[in-house]
Design a protein around this motif. Sequence first.
Motif, PDB file in Angstrom:
ATOM      1  N   ASP A  65       0.830  -1.205   0.000  1.00  0.00           N
ATOM      2  CA  ASP A  65       0.000   0.000   0.000  1.00  0.00           C
ATOM      3  C   ASP A  65       0.860   1.249   0.000  1.00  0.00           C
ATOM      4  N   ILE A  66       1.942   1.223   0.752  1.00  0.00           N
ATOM      5  CA  ILE A  66       2.845   2.372   0.801  1.00  0.00           C
ATOM      6  C   ILE A  66       3.448   2.611  -0.576  1.00  0.00           C
ATOM      7  N   MET A  67       3.906   1.547  -1.228  1.00  0.00           N
ATOM      8  CA  MET A  67       4.510   1.696  -2.551  1.00  0.00           C
ATOM      9  C   MET A  67       3.482   2.234  -3.541  1.00  0.00           C
ATOM     10  N   CYS A  68       2.270   1.724  -3.447  1.00  0.00           N
ATOM     11  CA  CYS A  68       1.210   2.215  -4.335  1.00  0.00           C
ATOM     12  C   CYS A  68       0.903   3.674  -4.035  1.00  0.00           C
ATOM     13  N   SER A  69       0.902   4.022  -2.766  1.00  0.00           N
ATOM     14  CA  SER A  69       0.640   5.408  -2.381  1.00  0.00           C
ATOM     15  C   SER A  69       1.696   6.339  -2.951  1.00  0.00           C
ATOM     16  N   ASN A 122      22.858   7.729  -6.233  1.00  0.00           N
ATOM     17  CA  ASN A 122      23.820   8.816  -6.038  1.00  0.00           C
ATOM     18  C   ASN A 122      23.151  10.157  -5.852  1.00  0.00           C
ATOM     19  N   GLU A 123      21.971  10.331  -6.434  1.00  0.00           N
ATOM     20  CA  GLU A 123      21.184  11.557  -6.281  1.00  0.00           C
ATOM     21  C   GLU A 123      19.730  11.161  -6.083  1.00  0.00           C
ATOM     22  N   LEU A 124      19.030  11.908  -5.214  1.00  0.00           N
ATOM     23  CA  LEU A 124      17.627  11.623  -4.969  1.00  0.00           C
ATOM     24  C   LEU A 124      16.852  12.904  -4.720  1.00  0.00           C
ATOM     25  N   VAL A 125      15.555  12.824  -4.948  1.00  0.00           N
ATOM     26  CA  VAL A 125      14.616  13.847  -4.511  1.00  0.00           C
ATOM     27  C   VAL A 125      14.022  13.325  -3.205  1.00  0.00           C
ATOM     28  N   PRO A 126      13.344  14.169  -2.422  1.00  0.00           N
ATOM     29  CA  PRO A 126      12.806  13.718  -1.136  1.00  0.00           C
ATOM     30  C   PRO A 126      11.925  12.478  -1.225  1.00  0.00           C
ATOM     31  N   GLU A 127      11.025  12.437  -2.216  1.00  0.00           N
ATOM     32  CA  GLU A 127      10.161  11.264  -2.321  1.00  0.00           C
ATOM     33  C   GLU A 127      10.963  10.015  -2.667  1.00  0.00           C
ATOM     34  N   GLY A 128      12.076  10.168  -3.374  1.00  0.00           N
ATOM     35  CA  GLY A 128      12.946   9.036  -3.685  1.00  0.00           C
ATOM     36  C   GLY A 128      13.567   8.447  -2.436  1.00  0.00           C
ATOM     37  N   PHE A 129      13.934   9.325  -1.497  1.00  0.00           N
ATOM     38  CA  PHE A 129      14.478   8.841  -0.228  1.00  0.00           C
ATOM     39  C   PHE A 129      13.426   8.044   0.535  1.00  0.00           C
ATOM     40  N   VAL A 130      12.206   8.563   0.576  1.00  0.00           N
ATOM     41  CA  VAL A 130      11.118   7.870   1.275  1.00  0.00           C
ATOM     42  C   VAL A 130      10.874   6.507   0.627  1.00  0.00           C
ATOM     43  N   LEU A 131      10.852   6.468  -0.680  1.00  0.00           N
ATOM     44  CA  LEU A 131      10.657   5.219  -1.400  1.00  0.00           C
ATOM     45  C   LEU A 131      11.783   4.231  -1.093  1.00  0.00           C
ATOM     46  N   CYS A 132      13.029   4.690  -1.147  1.00  0.00           N
ATOM     47  CA  CYS A 132      14.173   3.813  -0.856  1.00  0.00           C
ATOM     48  C   CYS A 132      14.106   3.269   0.566  1.00  0.00           C
ATOM     49  N   ALA A 133      13.750   4.122   1.516  1.00  0.00           N
ATOM     50  CA  ALA A 133      13.660   3.682   2.913  1.00  0.00           C
ATOM     51  C   ALA A 133      12.589   2.608   3.073  1.00  0.00           C
ATOM     52  N   ASN A 134      11.438   2.814   2.446  1.00  0.00           N
ATOM     53  CA  ASN A 134      10.365   1.828   2.542  1.00  0.00           C
ATOM     54  C   ASN A 134      10.704   0.531   1.823  1.00  0.00           C
ATOM     55  N   LEU A 135      11.370   0.639   0.693  1.00  0.00           N
ATOM     56  CA  LEU A 135      11.801  -0.573  -0.022  1.00  0.00           C
ATOM     57  C   LEU A 135      12.834  -1.344   0.795  1.00  0.00           C
ATOM     58  N   ALA A 136      13.742  -0.624   1.437  1.00  0.00           N
ATOM     59  CA  ALA A 136      14.752  -1.286   2.272  1.00  0.00           C
ATOM     60  C   ALA A 136      14.081  -2.052   3.414  1.00  0.00           C
ATOM     61  N   LEU A 137      13.097  -1.426   4.055  1.00  0.00           N
ATOM     62  CA  LEU A 137      12.385  -2.101   5.140  1.00  0.00           C
ATOM     63  C   LEU A 137      11.609  -3.312   4.631  1.00  0.00           C
ATOM     64  N   TYR A 138      10.974  -3.148   3.497  1.00  0.00           N
ATOM     65  CA  TYR A 138      10.227  -4.256   2.898  1.00  0.00           C
ATOM     66  C   TYR A 138      11.164  -5.431   2.593  1.00  0.00           C
ATOM     67  N   GLU A 170       7.182  16.071   4.882  1.00  0.00           N
ATOM     68  CA  GLU A 170       5.909  16.431   4.257  1.00  0.00           C
ATOM     69  C   GLU A 170       5.397  15.290   3.387  1.00  0.00           C
ATOM     70  N   TYR A 171       6.293  14.646   2.683  1.00  0.00           N
ATOM     71  CA  TYR A 171       5.896  13.544   1.816  1.00  0.00           C
ATOM     72  C   TYR A 171       5.401  12.360   2.649  1.00  0.00           C
ATOM     73  N   ILE A 172       6.075  12.081   3.749  1.00  0.00           N
ATOM     74  CA  ILE A 172       5.627  11.011   4.643  1.00  0.00           C
ATOM     75  C   ILE A 172       4.228  11.321   5.166  1.00  0.00           C
ATOM     76  N   THR A 173       4.003  12.564   5.535  1.00  0.00           N
ATOM     77  CA  THR A 173       2.681  12.979   6.017  1.00  0.00           C
ATOM     78  C   THR A 173       1.621  12.791   4.944  1.00  0.00           C
ATOM     79  N   LEU A 174       1.937  13.146   3.707  1.00  0.00           N
ATOM     80  CA  LEU A 174       0.991  12.953   2.606  1.00  0.00           C
ATOM     81  C   LEU A 174       0.654  11.480   2.415  1.00  0.00           C
ATOM     82  N   GLU A 205      10.906   5.955  12.262  1.00  0.00           N
ATOM     83  CA  GLU A 205      12.165   6.671  12.496  1.00  0.00           C
ATOM     84  C   GLU A 205      12.670   7.402  11.249  1.00  0.00           C
ATOM     85  N   ILE A 206      12.030   7.191  10.109  1.00  0.00           N
ATOM     86  CA  ILE A 206      12.525   7.774   8.855  1.00  0.00           C
ATOM     87  C   ILE A 206      12.598   9.300   8.930  1.00  0.00           C
TER      88      ILE A 206
END
Length: 147
Positions: free
Chosen positions: A8-12, A68-84, A135-139, A116-117
């Motif tokens: 659901d998070i990835m879809c979101s 090597n480079e990310l936007v904020p939503e990319g960091f959130v996605l990477c963190a969630n993928l790592a946890l998954y 902000e992206y996590i909140t959204l 903790e993200i």
Amino acid sequence: MIKDQNSDIMCSVMLFKTKLNIYNMNSEKVLSMAEPKTKLLNLKEFLPETRNELVYSFAAFLSTYLNNELVPEGFVLCANLALYDLERGINGYTNQQIRNSLVGYPSIIYTLLRTEISDIADAVFPTEFATEVKEYITLIEKQEETN
């Protein structure tokens, strides 16, 4: 159940870019991950008040997932993928088994690490970037509440 939540998070994440059109590409800032990766590896120096060693282990693992480079939503996605991937014990990119001390915990541990993200972002990123991460996590959380 957690796997479904992760899906659901990835879809979101994808919905925010496509269906809801919340993020404006012109406002996103691409940031080099060189310094944040180093800070993640040494998170205890930048986030000393953390109560649990698992957070530091997760940060070190997360550093290996970042481009090597990310936007904020990319960091959130990477963190969630790592946890998954840690929860499954399989790297989603390579399909190889993950050999890490964070593999094999009950699902609740990965859910707690997800909380903790925001604090990790505050510790390793410039203020503006960290704010956009939060902000992206909140959204995402608001979107999950409406589903």
